[in-house]
Design a protein around this motif. Structure first.
Motif, PDB file in Angstrom:
ATOM      1  N   ASP A  94       0.826  -1.203   0.000  1.00 40.78           N
ATOM      2  CA  ASP A  94       0.000   0.000   0.000  1.00 40.78           C
ATOM      3  C   ASP A  94       0.861   1.253   0.000  1.00 40.78           C
ATOM      4  O   ASP A  94       0.547   2.247  -0.675  1.00 40.78           O
ATOM      5  CB  ASP A  94      -0.929   0.006   1.216  1.00 40.78           C
ATOM      6  CG  ASP A  94      -2.031  -1.045   1.119  1.00 40.78           C
ATOM      7  OD1 ASP A  94      -2.247  -1.566   0.002  1.00 40.78           O
ATOM      8  OD2 ASP A  94      -2.656  -1.353   2.145  1.00 40.78           O
ATOM      9  N   GLY A  95       1.973   1.219   0.763  1.00 37.96           N
ATOM     10  CA  GLY A  95       2.865   2.375   0.783  1.00 37.96           C
ATOM     11  C   GLY A  95       3.488   2.629  -0.574  1.00 37.96           C
ATOM     12  O   GLY A  95       3.605   3.785  -1.012  1.00 37.96           O
ATOM     13  N   SER A  96       3.882   1.562  -1.265  1.00 35.44           N
ATOM     14  CA  SER A  96       4.471   1.714  -2.594  1.00 35.44           C
ATOM     15  C   SER A  96       3.456   2.255  -3.588  1.00 35.44           C
ATOM     16  O   SER A  96       3.776   3.108  -4.426  1.00 35.44           O
ATOM     17  CB  SER A  96       5.025   0.373  -3.083  1.00 35.44           C
ATOM     18  OG  SER A  96       6.105  -0.055  -2.271  1.00 35.44           O
ATOM     19  N   VAL A  97       2.208   1.752  -3.507  1.00 38.77           N
ATOM     20  CA  VAL A  97       1.163   2.235  -4.410  1.00 38.77           C
ATOM     21  C   VAL A  97       0.918   3.724  -4.188  1.00 38.77           C
ATOM     22  O   VAL A  97       0.811   4.513  -5.142  1.00 38.77           O
ATOM     23  CB  VAL A  97      -0.139   1.434  -4.209  1.00 38.77           C
ATOM     24  CG1 VAL A  97      -1.302   2.109  -4.940  1.00 38.77           C
ATOM     25  CG2 VAL A  97       0.034   0.010  -4.716  1.00 38.77           C
ATOM     26  N   GLU A  98       0.828   4.147  -2.926  1.00 38.24           N
ATOM     27  CA  GLU A  98       0.608   5.567  -2.637  1.00 38.24           C
ATOM     28  C   GLU A  98       1.760   6.426  -3.158  1.00 38.24           C
ATOM     29  O   GLU A  98       1.545   7.508  -3.729  1.00 38.24           O
ATOM     30  CB  GLU A  98       0.439   5.765  -1.131  1.00 38.24           C
ATOM     31  CG  GLU A  98      -0.863   5.196  -0.582  1.00 38.24           C
ATOM     32  CD  GLU A  98      -0.963   5.345   0.924  1.00 38.24           C
ATOM     33  OE1 GLU A  98      -0.067   5.999   1.517  1.00 38.24           O
ATOM     34  OE2 GLU A  98      -1.936   4.828   1.508  1.00 38.24           O
ATOM     35  N   ALA A  99       2.992   5.943  -2.975  1.00 41.65           N
ATOM     36  CA  ALA A  99       4.141   6.694  -3.470  1.00 41.65           C
ATOM     37  C   ALA A  99       4.119   6.791  -4.988  1.00 41.65           C
ATOM     38  O   ALA A  99       4.397   7.855  -5.567  1.00 41.65           O
ATOM     39  CB  ALA A  99       5.435   6.040  -2.996  1.00 41.65           C
ATOM     40  N   LEU A 100       3.777   5.683  -5.659  1.00 38.47           N
ATOM     41  CA  LEU A 100       3.748   5.688  -7.121  1.00 38.47           C
ATOM     42  C   LEU A 100       2.614   6.546  -7.672  1.00 38.47           C
ATOM     43  O   LEU A 100       2.750   7.131  -8.747  1.00 38.47           O
ATOM     44  CB  LEU A 100       3.625   4.253  -7.639  1.00 38.47           C
ATOM     45  CG  LEU A 100       4.877   3.394  -7.484  1.00 38.47           C
ATOM     46  CD1 LEU A 100       4.577   1.940  -7.824  1.00 38.47           C
ATOM     47  CD2 LEU A 100       6.000   3.915  -8.356  1.00 38.47           C
ATOM     48  N   GLN A 101       1.491   6.601  -6.958  1.00 42.74           N
ATOM     49  CA  GLN A 101       0.400   7.465  -7.408  1.00 42.74           C
ATOM     50  C   GLN A 101       0.847   8.914  -7.505  1.00 42.74           C
ATOM     51  O   GLN A 101       0.399   9.666  -8.369  1.00 42.74           O
ATOM     52  CB  GLN A 101      -0.788   7.344  -6.445  1.00 42.74           C
ATOM     53  CG  GLN A 101      -1.586   6.062  -6.628  1.00 42.74           C
ATOM     54  CD  GLN A 101      -2.701   5.932  -5.620  1.00 42.74           C
ATOM     55  OE1 GLN A 101      -2.615   6.447  -4.498  1.00 42.74           O
ATOM     56  NE2 GLN A 101      -3.751   5.225  -5.989  1.00 42.74           N
ATOM     57  N   ALA A 102       1.738   9.313  -6.609  1.00 39.82           N
ATOM     58  CA  ALA A 102       2.246  10.687  -6.644  1.00 39.82           C
ATOM     59  C   ALA A 102       3.402  10.850  -7.625  1.00 39.82           C
ATOM     60  O   ALA A 102       3.528  11.881  -8.285  1.00 39.82           O
ATOM     61  CB  ALA A 102       2.698  11.107  -5.241  1.00 39.82           C
ATOM     62  N   ALA A 103       4.253   9.806  -7.730  1.00 34.20           N
ATOM     63  CA  ALA A 103       5.485   9.944  -8.502  1.00 34.20           C
ATOM     64  C   ALA A 103       5.343   9.625  -9.982  1.00 34.20           C
ATOM     65  O   ALA A 103       5.939  10.297 -10.827  1.00 34.20           O
ATOM     66  CB  ALA A 103       6.571   9.049  -7.890  1.00 34.20           C
ATOM     67  N   LEU A 104       4.553   8.586 -10.324  1.00 33.45           N
ATOM     68  CA  LEU A 104       4.500   8.148 -11.725  1.00 33.45           C
ATOM     69  C   LEU A 104       3.973   9.215 -12.683  1.00 33.45           C
ATOM     70  O   LEU A 104       4.526   9.370 -13.783  1.00 33.45           O
ATOM     71  CB  LEU A 104       3.668   6.868 -11.843  1.00 33.45           C
ATOM     72  CG  LEU A 104       4.433   5.556 -11.652  1.00 33.45           C
ATOM     73  CD1 LEU A 104       3.476   4.377 -11.756  1.00 33.45           C
ATOM     74  CD2 LEU A 104       5.546   5.405 -12.679  1.00 33.45           C
ATOM     75  N   PRO A 105       2.898   9.937 -12.324  1.00 34.94           N
ATOM     76  CA  PRO A 105       2.415  10.945 -13.285  1.00 34.94           C
ATOM     77  C   PRO A 105       3.463  11.966 -13.671  1.00 34.94           C
ATOM     78  O   PRO A 105       3.415  12.520 -14.769  1.00 34.94           O
ATOM     79  CB  PRO A 105       1.249  11.605 -12.521  1.00 34.94           C
ATOM     80  CG  PRO A 105       0.774  10.551 -11.582  1.00 34.94           C
ATOM     81  CD  PRO A 105       2.022   9.830 -11.147  1.00 34.94           C
ATOM     82  N   ALA A 106       4.446  12.194 -12.795  1.00 33.67           N
ATOM     83  CA  ALA A 106       5.469  13.194 -13.096  1.00 33.67           C
ATOM     84  C   ALA A 106       6.443  12.727 -14.168  1.00 33.67           C
ATOM     85  O   ALA A 106       7.136  13.545 -14.781  1.00 33.67           O
ATOM     86  CB  ALA A 106       6.227  13.552 -11.819  1.00 33.67           C
TER      87      ALA A 106
END
Length: 278
Positions: A94-106
């Motif tokens: 869950d922590g990785s998913v939350e981090a990727l939700q913020a980071a991947l779009p960039a």
């Protein structure tokens, strides 16, 4: 409940990040029920003796196992209990998913063209359709048959429960969709057997937010289809479902007999349906 084999357990542990040897060693530790040394882990798990201590070291490093001192002052190993391991994996995931939700779009580049790709079989098509349903936030249009409803029905109900406006035309009893899935209508004007006779396959259309769609067919043990994020194609697919729903509502309002008469006699309808040719 479906029985789960050791092979299934190993496969799932690998999907969650363990190597094949790590998964085998962890399962061996859990099955032992007591502290065991590396030699016994190798014997129980099939992990080569030459790599078993390296493998156990990796389990210790990730917190999935612990070193303990045995009776002869040798090193034994205990597993982190499965419930604790799964809780930890869930938190990390869950922590990785939350981090990727913020980071991947960039880091995502703007697409040069709208995505479209083929779906080679039934499993791929139903999985991609499930993605479209899960991603819908405003509206969802489906043209579907009971065979596919059994797989996708739960996702459709979840979409309706989170406030998505759902519109469904189903060829045959909708079964697990029920009324709570949204505006669900059985296609009574065109009988399922007639459609199958005319087309030769069960057509599926799934459109999410009029921006992405899955369109395909099932028949004779085969399946074909496409996924597209082209909004023009998605809009046309949504209009296909909307027009079918409108036809169904008209049949309910004016009567199927009157529509049958029009389809049998109106020259424009006959031409569009290909029935005006000698």
């Amino acid at each position: 409940m479906t029985a789960v084999s050791t092979r299934d357990v190993l496969d799932h542990l690998q999907r969650l990040g363990m190597s094949g040897y790590e998964a085998k060693a962890y399962v061996a530790l859990v099955a032992a029920g007591r502290p065991v040394n590396g030699y016994e882990v190798a014997k129980r798990s099939g992990v080569p003796r030459s790599t078993v201590y390296e493998t156990l070291g990796k389990l210790v490093a990730r917190g999935a196992a612990y070193e303990v001192r045995g009776s002869s002052d040798a090193t034994d190993y205990l597993p982190l209990p499965p419930a604790a391991l799964l809780d930890r994996m869930r938190r990390e995931f869950d922590g990785s998913v939350e981090a990727l939700q913020a980071a991947l779009p960039a880091v995502v580049a703007a697409p040069e063209a709208h995505l479209i790709h083929n779906l080679k079989d039934a499993e791929a098509m139903l999985a991609r359709a499930g993605d479209v349903i899960a991603g819908a936030r405003r509206d969802l249009f489906l043209s579907i048959w009971p065979e596919e409803t059994r797989r996708l029905g739960p996702r459709v109900r979840e979409a309706a429960d989170r406030g998505v406006e759902v519109s469904v035309i189903t060829f045959g009893k909708e079964g697990p969709l029920e009324d709570r899935a949204g505006n669900v209508r059985e296609h009574r004007f065109s009988a399922p057997e007639t459609v199958l006779e005319d087309l030769g396959y069960r057509l599926i259309v799934v459109v999410g937010d009029r921006r992405e769609a899955v369109v395909g067919g099932f028949g004779d043990g085969e399946a074909w289809g496409i996924y597209t994020a082209d909004p023009a194609v998605a809009l046309m697919a949504a209009e296909y479902v909307r027009q079918d729903l409108v036809l169904q509502i008209l049949a309910e309002r004016v009567g199927a007999d009157e529509l049958d008469r029009l389809f049998a006699t109106d020259p424009d309808l006959l031409r569009l349906l290909g029935r005006g040719r000698g």
